[in-house]
Design a protein around this motif. Structure first.
Motif, PDB file in Angstrom:
ATOM      1  N   TRP A 151       0.850  -1.105  -0.063  1.00  0.00           N
ATOM      2  CA  TRP A 151      -0.022   0.126   0.069  1.00  0.00           C
ATOM      3  C   TRP A 151       0.878   1.170  -0.121  1.00  0.00           C
ATOM      4  O   TRP A 151       0.339   2.336  -0.377  1.00  0.00           O
ATOM      5  CB  TRP A 151      -1.007   0.045   1.156  1.00  0.00           C
ATOM      6  CG  TRP A 151      -0.349   0.295   2.661  1.00  0.00           C
ATOM      7  CD1 TRP A 151       0.430  -0.954   3.237  1.00  0.00           C
ATOM      8  CD2 TRP A 151      -0.405   0.897   3.318  1.00  0.00           C
ATOM      9  NE1 TRP A 151       0.694  -0.606   4.413  1.00  0.00           N
ATOM     10  CE2 TRP A 151       0.502   0.647   4.585  1.00  0.00           C
ATOM     11  CE3 TRP A 151      -0.807   2.378   3.286  1.00  0.00           C
ATOM     12  CZ2 TRP A 151       0.460   1.603   5.784  1.00  0.00           C
ATOM     13  CZ3 TRP A 151      -0.644   3.466   4.461  1.00  0.00           C
ATOM     14  CH2 TRP A 151       0.155   2.982   5.392  1.00  0.00           C
ATOM     15  N   VAL A 191       2.528   9.817   0.553  1.00  0.00           N
ATOM     16  CA  VAL A 191       2.252   8.877   1.790  1.00  0.00           C
ATOM     17  C   VAL A 191       3.474   8.248   2.237  1.00  0.00           C
ATOM     18  O   VAL A 191       4.534   7.885   1.438  1.00  0.00           O
ATOM     19  CB  VAL A 191       1.262   7.790   1.682  1.00  0.00           C
ATOM     20  CG1 VAL A 191       1.040   7.040   2.737  1.00  0.00           C
ATOM     21  CG2 VAL A 191      -0.204   8.260   1.158  1.00  0.00           C
ATOM     22  N   CYS A 242       1.797   7.148  10.141  1.00  0.00           N
ATOM     23  CA  CYS A 242       1.516   7.579   8.668  1.00  0.00           C
ATOM     24  C   CYS A 242       1.482   8.916   8.341  1.00  0.00           C
ATOM     25  O   CYS A 242       0.616   9.581   8.909  1.00  0.00           O
ATOM     26  CB  CYS A 242       0.427   6.532   8.300  1.00  0.00           C
ATOM     27  SG  CYS A 242       0.046   6.619   6.354  1.00  0.00           S
ATOM     28  N   VAL A 290       0.516  11.490   5.762  1.00  0.00           N
ATOM     29  CA  VAL A 290      -0.510  11.481   4.505  1.00  0.00           C
ATOM     30  C   VAL A 290      -0.395  13.104   3.983  1.00  0.00           C
ATOM     31  O   VAL A 290      -1.195  13.897   4.624  1.00  0.00           O
ATOM     32  CB  VAL A 290      -1.644  10.939   4.589  1.00  0.00           C
ATOM     33  CG1 VAL A 290      -2.570  11.083   3.343  1.00  0.00           C
ATOM     34  CG2 VAL A 290      -1.725   9.666   5.345  1.00  0.00           C
ATOM     35  N   VAL A 294      -5.755   4.794   1.969  1.00  0.00           N
ATOM     36  CA  VAL A 294      -4.815   4.668   2.787  1.00  0.00           C
ATOM     37  C   VAL A 294      -5.482   4.623   4.243  1.00  0.00           C
ATOM     38  O   VAL A 294      -4.819   3.838   4.909  1.00  0.00           O
ATOM     39  CB  VAL A 294      -4.192   6.395   2.707  1.00  0.00           C
ATOM     40  CG1 VAL A 294      -3.116   6.264   3.634  1.00  0.00           C
ATOM     41  CG2 VAL A 294      -3.662   6.269   1.345  1.00  0.00           C
TER      42      VAL A 294
END
Length: 260
Positions: free
Chosen positions: A3, A13, A20, A22, A44
């Motif tokens: 991903w 990302v 994470c 983003v 996501v």
């Protein structure tokens, strides 16, 4: 992880030790919200449920998110098709930010307008640059922040959300912090965010997920407001008068009250 290697047209990302990052990345469009941005962010966040305990949502240095993509609306309207998106996926995306099994942090620099305020209000924590501004411009075009309001009211209360909606005036970062829309306001947000994450990284993913699940049971307002919010959104974005005003603004830069 697969991903993380996917090609997103609207996002950047990266994953750093279960955090994470983003970044909404539609620079030419002021990070305006379109169908692809909603789809990419939803994908996501769905993957973050298994791989991240903290999600940091960012924009560009000069604009966090400018709201709905008026050019996309104009294109559909001029083409004779349905000019409004189904608001359900965007509302569900904000629900995922608010109620997902991870902590969400909005890192705001520059302008957060209309649906951009929705992203901010849906997050658990908000770190804002001192020069950031927050506004709801919808009524200028005859529409309303129907889907934003349940999340914003939860953050700052009905009276202040009402004032932001009716005045359409930008709110400074300092005022937003006083109202509770912003949690941390600083001139150097990169440093502030880094220090904050040093502590938050210590939290276990299971503990965060359990807390978020419990917190959702304390406040059912977001789910309860969804049907009325979606219906109001469809109503105002289906009105040909409003759509003509939006299309003219995109083409000419003139607001609805300005002469042709």
């Amino acid at each position: 992880m697969d991903w993380l290697t996917r090609s997103y047209t609207t996002l950047r990302v990266r994953l750093d030790d279960a955090v994470c990052f983003v970044q909404m990345y539609r620079a030419a469009a002021g990070n305006a919200i379109n169908e692809q941005l909603i789809a990419d962010l939803t994908a996501v966040l769905r993957d973050c449920e298994a791989h991240a305990k903290i999600v940091v949502l960012e924009g560009l240095p000069d604009v966090f998110c400018n709201g709905a993509d008026f050019r996309e609306i104009q294109s559909r309207f001029d083409g004779g098709g349905a000019a409004h998106d189904d608001p359900g996926p965007l509302y569900d995306l904000w629900l995922r930010l608010a109620q997902g099994p991870f902590m969400t942090i909005a890192h705001v620099r520059g302008r957060a307008n209309a649906g951009g305020v929705g992203f901010v209000a849906a997050c658990d924590l908000v770190v804002s640059d001192e020069k950031a501004v927050f506004s709801l411009s919808e009524l200028l075009f005859g529409v309303m922040p129907a889907c934003v309001l349940p999340f914003l009211v939860r953050r700052i209360g009905a009276a202040r959300a009402n004032a932001m909606t009716l005045t359409t005036q930008p709110v400074s970062a300092a005022q937003a912090k006083a109202w509770g829309l912003v949690d941390v306001c600083d001139a150097n947000t990169e440093s502030t965010l880094r220090i904050l994450l040093l502590r938050l990284r210590r939290l276990e993913r299971t503990a965060i997920a359990r807390y978020k699940r419990y917190a959702t049971t304390l406040d059912g307002s977001l789910a309860a407001a969804k049907p009325a919010a979606l219906a109001a959104n469809v109503e105002v974005f289906s009105d040909p008068h409003n759509l003509r005003n939006i299309a003219r603004y995109v083409s000419t830069g003139r607001f609805p009250w300005e002469a042709s």
